[in-house]
Design a protein around this motif. Structure first.
Motif, mmCIF file in Angstrom:
data_model
loop_
_atom_site.group_PDB
_atom_site.id
_atom_site.type_symbol
_atom_site.label_atom_id
_atom_site.label_comp_id
_atom_site.label_asym_id
_atom_site.label_seq_id
_atom_site.Cartn_x
_atom_site.Cartn_y
_atom_site.Cartn_z
ATOM 1 N N PRO A 1 8.169 2.314 8.689
ATOM 2 C CA PRO A 1 7.244 3.447 7.869
ATOM 3 C C PRO A 1 7.344 3.031 6.282
ATOM 4 N N GLU A 2 8.232 2.407 5.838
ATOM 5 C CA GLU A 2 8.165 1.970 4.439
ATOM 6 C C GLU A 2 7.152 0.808 4.540
ATOM 7 N N ARG A 3 6.801 -0.031 5.220
ATOM 8 C CA ARG A 3 5.757 -1.085 5.252
ATOM 9 C C ARG A 3 4.482 -0.573 5.525
ATOM 10 N N VAL A 4 4.228 0.505 6.117
ATOM 11 C CA VAL A 4 3.039 1.298 6.503
ATOM 12 C C VAL A 4 2.700 1.943 5.119
ATOM 13 N N ALA A 5 3.724 2.573 4.507
ATOM 14 C CA ALA A 5 3.382 3.077 3.233
ATOM 15 C C ALA A 5 3.155 1.864 2.145
ATOM 16 N N ALA A 6 3.441 1.155 2.216
ATOM 17 C CA ALA A 6 3.223 -0.030 1.100
ATOM 18 C C ALA A 6 1.891 -0.776 1.437
ATOM 19 N N ALA A 7 1.460 -0.743 2.756
ATOM 20 C CA ALA A 7 0.155 -1.071 2.988
ATOM 21 C C ALA A 7 -1.126 -0.416 2.435
ATOM 22 N N VAL A 8 -0.754 0.866 2.076
ATOM 23 C CA VAL A 8 -1.948 1.982 1.689
ATOM 24 C C VAL A 8 -2.019 1.341 0.363
ATOM 25 N N ALA A 9 -1.234 0.650 -0.517
ATOM 26 C CA ALA A 9 -1.616 0.232 -1.753
ATOM 27 C C ALA A 9 -2.637 -1.056 -1.988
ATOM 28 N N GLU A 10 -2.768 -1.572 -0.376
ATOM 29 C CA GLU A 10 -3.801 -2.472 -0.468
ATOM 30 C C GLU A 10 -5.556 -2.012 -0.718
ATOM 31 N N VAL A 11 -5.406 -0.529 -0.615
ATOM 32 C CA VAL A 11 -6.664 0.005 -0.792
ATOM 33 C C VAL A 11 -7.198 0.034 -2.397
ATOM 34 N N ARG A 12 -8.018 -0.412 -2.666
ATOM 35 C CA ARG A 12 -8.424 -0.482 -4.133
ATOM 36 C C ARG A 12 -10.125 -0.268 -4.441
ATOM 37 N N LEU A 13 -10.746 -0.815 -3.225
ATOM 38 C CA LEU A 13 -12.418 -0.619 -3.611
ATOM 39 C C LEU A 13 -12.690 0.574 -2.547
ATOM 40 N N GLY A 14 -12.226 0.961 -1.733
ATOM 41 C CA GLY A 14 -12.802 2.125 -1.256
ATOM 42 C C GLY A 14 -13.657 1.475 -0.063
#
Length: 305
Positions: free
Chosen positions: A34-47
């Motif tokens: 779950p921690e790595r899934v949550a961290a992956a959300v930070a990859e979204v920058r351009l939408g």
């Protein structure tokens, strides 16, 4: 690679990647915490979202002799000329596994020496479906950090020719060239240029000739604790690098290591987006169909940058 050397590698990867007892037989998905899934959300920058699937084929070809069947079931000819409410409806029928359409392999897909992943007996796959390790294992989807390694870009060619191998050294060199590093829980996507070659030269019998990973490259995935492997081809090279074993990467990934595979994806839309953004990692969402007892599913992974 000799069959003996392959079995030594198979045993090493199987022993080295076995999950703890009671891990629910989720295989390498255990690395996607779950921690790595949550961290992956930070990859979204351009939408910006990009499909990693190819359009489903409905015309027979040398790599797809039994394509999907798409049939319109409504409206009827009489409905088209009449007033009131009518619905357009249709029906699809398709093989899950093949050499053209994008799909995900469940952990029950590969039988080797009478066993599935984790020592599950092959007899659990019956005429009614798989009683264990079916695509239902990923019924809640797979969401995590995706990384695309572009091997033709590394080598300065548009695509790898059929029969060529992607090695561990290629993967490491691509990381360096692209300024990215594959890590635990990542969804690794390896581009060989299969789709670009197919678009430029036309389809061919890729069951007999295609680029893919060398079996020894699976050591890279084990070391990095990769959770999913996806390719724009079959992931396996043809002809096989191993005598008497046609799909060594499938055996190692699915049956030995518990890695879900995605075959025949499409990366040609994603590559220019990653290149313009100057980064090759992204949030990735994979949502297989909920097909009870199935050995896989058509799939449309979405990269979100």
């Amino acid at each position: 690679m000799t069959a003996h050397d392959f079995r030594v590698l198979h045993q090493r990867l199987r022993d080295g990647t076995a999950g703890p007892a009671g891990d629910g037989r989720c295989g390498a998905l255990r690395h996607l915490t779950p921690e790595r899934v949550a961290a992956a959300v930070a990859e979204v920058r351009l939408g910006r979202s990009v499909s990693l699937a190819a359009p489903i084929e409905t015309v027979p070809g040398p790599d797809d002799p039994e394509p999907a069947v798409h049939r319109m079931t409504g409206p009827s000819p009489g409905d088209l000329g009449s007033d009131g409410l009518h619905f357009a409806t249709d029906r699809f029928a398709m093989n899950v596994h093949g050499d053209a359409d994008s799909h995900l392999d469940a952990l029950c897909h590969v039988v080797f020496d009478g066993e599935l992943y984790g020592g599950v007996p092959a007899s659990t796959v019956t005429a009614e479906g798989a009683r264990a390790l079916s695509v239902d294992v990923v019924r809640d989807g797979i969401v995590g950090r995706g990384v695309l390694l572009d091997v033709p870009r590394l080598r300065g060619v548009p695509w790898l020719e059929p029969g060529d191998h992607v090695t561990s050294d290629d993967l490491t060199a691509a990381e360096t060239a692209q300024g990215v590093r594959v890590g635990p829980g990542d969804l690794l996507f390896v581009r060989t240029g299969h789709r670009r070659r197919r678009a430029a030269l036309g389809p061919w019998n890729s069951a007999e000739a295609r680029a893919g990973l060398h079996p020894t490259a699976m050591g890279f995935l084990a070391e990095r604790e990769v959770t999913v492997l996806g390719g724009d081809g079959n992931n396996d090279t043809a002809p096989s690098a191993v005598a008497d074993i046609a799909f060594p990467v499938h055996v190692l990934a699915v049956q030995a290591m518990g890695i879900h595979l995605m075959d025949y994806l499409g990366f040609e839309d994603l590559v220019p987006v990653c290149a313009r953004a100057g980064r090759w990692s992204f949030l990735c969402v994979v949502a297989p169909l909920r097909l009870t007892g199935a050995t896989g599913s058509p799939v449309n992974p979405i990269a979100v940058l």
